[in-house]
Design a protein around this motif. Structure first.
Motif, PDB file in Angstrom:
ATOM      1  N   LEU A 134       1.006  -0.920   0.343  1.00 48.46           N
ATOM      2  CA  LEU A 134      -0.009  -0.210   0.137  1.00 48.46           C
ATOM      3  C   LEU A 134       0.750   1.293   0.097  1.00 48.46           C
ATOM      4  O   LEU A 134       1.883   1.280   0.623  1.00 48.46           O
ATOM      5  CB  LEU A 134      -1.040  -0.204   1.441  1.00 48.46           C
ATOM      6  N   THR A 186      -2.199   7.221   1.264  1.00 51.16           N
ATOM      7  CA  THR A 186      -3.707   7.456   1.258  1.00 51.16           C
ATOM      8  C   THR A 186      -5.247   7.375   0.837  1.00 51.16           C
ATOM      9  O   THR A 186      -5.724   7.196   0.026  1.00 51.16           O
ATOM     10  CB  THR A 186      -3.633   8.120   2.332  1.00 51.16           C
ATOM     11  N   TRP A 242      -5.403   4.259  -0.454  1.00 49.80           N
ATOM     12  CA  TRP A 242      -6.241   3.613   0.322  1.00 49.80           C
ATOM     13  C   TRP A 242      -7.472   4.004  -0.408  1.00 49.80           C
ATOM     14  O   TRP A 242      -9.052   3.209   0.365  1.00 49.80           O
ATOM     15  CB  TRP A 242      -5.955   3.909   1.382  1.00 49.80           C
ATOM     16  N   LEU A 265      -1.133   6.307   7.283  1.00 46.44           N
ATOM     17  CA  LEU A 265      -2.048   5.510   6.321  1.00 46.44           C
ATOM     18  C   LEU A 265      -2.228   4.447   7.530  1.00 46.44           C
ATOM     19  O   LEU A 265      -3.635   3.570   7.815  1.00 46.44           O
ATOM     20  CB  LEU A 265      -1.078   4.105   5.737  1.00 46.44           C
ATOM     21  N   TYR A 271      -7.358   3.918   8.506  1.00 50.63           N
ATOM     22  CA  TYR A 271      -8.138   2.603   9.089  1.00 50.63           C
ATOM     23  C   TYR A 271      -8.411   1.879  10.494  1.00 50.63           C
ATOM     24  O   TYR A 271      -6.826   1.855  10.946  1.00 50.63           O
ATOM     25  CB  TYR A 271      -8.104   2.064   7.783  1.00 50.63           C
TER      26      TYR A 271
END
Length: 392
Positions: A116, A119, A122, A160, A164
């Motif tokens: 990943l 952001t 994501w 990141l 979440y």
């Protein structure tokens, strides 16, 4: 074997088995040898096995061996979703179903968004329903814990982590990357949020174990504690309480035995001020010789013009750390002694590789530098002879 806890109190072996590079035979996974290694690892306490959708043959090999030996319930499987290959929730579901089939299991213990990057990525994934899908998979038990793997700077990593409700994460971290990549500040930030942190590249693709400059070797050898360079790398990581699992891409029984021995003996806070000062001297010696910070992860490959990028950079670095002859021999073997030669001079500057490099290396420029250093008169003459021989 020592163990540390995840977010929910589950015990994880501090040494994890990285399944990216199983032993090979005739171009395929050597199942007999791989089975021996996995069985030995489990018997000696390793309970965390890390694979990925894009590791050729890895998930299937791991799944077959665990099923054959009734080991599934004794280990934790970590694998990854290649989010960069999906555009819809349906495609994610299809890939995940394929992974479960390969792994011969009905659930994944630790599931990661693979590499990943930021952001924005994501947010794109959330826009196609990935967060809702993850929630559904966790509710039905097909995914036990969700996390992400990351290469990049510490500030974006922290964003990141905060973006979440993750269960864990994985970062590149070693004594050379203490202040780069996610770094120590990122490690501490994740830990403060309650996240276990899994470590990849503890030896920087093997460079911190067996491809050190002579001065670094001398510094290690002169220290009162007679650990190997690899043992120093691992002990530096396990010295830190924020580190949960350190992955090692082990592909020989000897390597597994040594790493298990080190993992079983290492403890938090064991390194002295003298030890840390010695490692700073090693870092200085390595930095004086390193030309390209490539870990050999292979994310830049395949090159559309058949440049062996990791092989080129490994030879380029070796040319400076171990001498011109060693570097040239490595380069000749990895680029010229092939049916389809793969030298840096094949590069046309398309830039595809740079879009996938976790280290942010200016690959095109470094390939140009490597070409100038490695493709001299000797290389060209030898390559010409080899070409004629192959045609003959």
């Amino acid at each position: 074997m020592n163990y540390r806890q995840d977010k929910y109190g589950n015990k994880l072996s501090t040494l994890g088995f990285g399944c990216m590079r199983f032993p090979m035979k005739a171009g395929r996974t050597d199942m007999a040898e791989t089975e021996k290694e996995i069985l030995y690892a489990v018997e000696n306490g390793i309970n965390y096995f890390d694979t990925a959708y894009i590791y050729p043959g890895s998930e299937a090999a791991l799944g077959e061996i665990l099923a054959k030996n009734n080991l599934r319930d004794k280990v934790n499987i970590a694998t990854k979703l290649p989010h960069y290959l999906i555009k819809t929730r349906e495609s994610a579901e299809k890939m995940f179903a394929e992974e479960l089939k390969r792994l011969r299991t009905d659930h994944v213990d630790y599931y990661l968004m693979h590499m990943l990057t930021d952001t924005d990525t994501w947010e794109r994934l959330k826009s196609i329903g990935i967060a809702d899908w993850i929630s559904d998979m966790k509710k039905c038990g097909k995914i036990r814990q969700i996390g992400f793997s990351y290469h990049g700077n510490s500030e974006m990593f922290k964003k990141l982590v905060d973006a979440y409700d993750w269960d864990f994460c994985m970062i590149q971290y070693n004594y050379m990357d203490e202040n780069s990549q996610a770094g120590r500040s990122g490690l501490k930030h994740a830990n403060a949020k309650g996240l276990p942190v899994m470590i990849m590249e503890p030896l920087r693709g093997g460079k911190l174990a067996n491809r050190l400059p002579d001065e670094a070797k001398r510094i290690f050898a002169s220290h009162e504690k007679k650990y190997t360079p690899a043992q120093w790398s691992f002990r530096w990581l396990w010295d830190q309480p924020e580190v949960t699992v350190v992955l090692s891409g082990m592909n020989s029984l000897g390597m597994i035995e040594e790493n298990i021995k080190t993992a079983s003996a290492a403890s938090v806070g064991e390194l002295t001020d003298e030890d840390k000062a010695m490692l700073q001297l090693v870092i200085k010696a390595i930095n004086s010789k390193m030309k390209v910070g490539c870990t050999g992860c292979g994310y830049c490959m395949p090159c559309p013009h058949n440049v062996d990028i990791p092989g080129t950079f490994a030879a380029y670095n070796r040319r400076y750390s171990e001498g011109k002859i060693h570097g040239l021999i490595d380069y000749f073997m990895c680029t010229a002694l092939r049916k389809n030669p793969s030298p840096a001079s094949n590069c046309i500057g398309c830039g595809k590789c740079e879009r996938h490099c976790p280290q942010g290396i200016k690959i095109r420029k470094e390939l140009e530098n490597a070409q100038k250093e490695l493709e001299g008169t000797v290389y060209k003459a030898a390559k010409k002879l080899v070409t004629k021989f192959v045609k003959f």
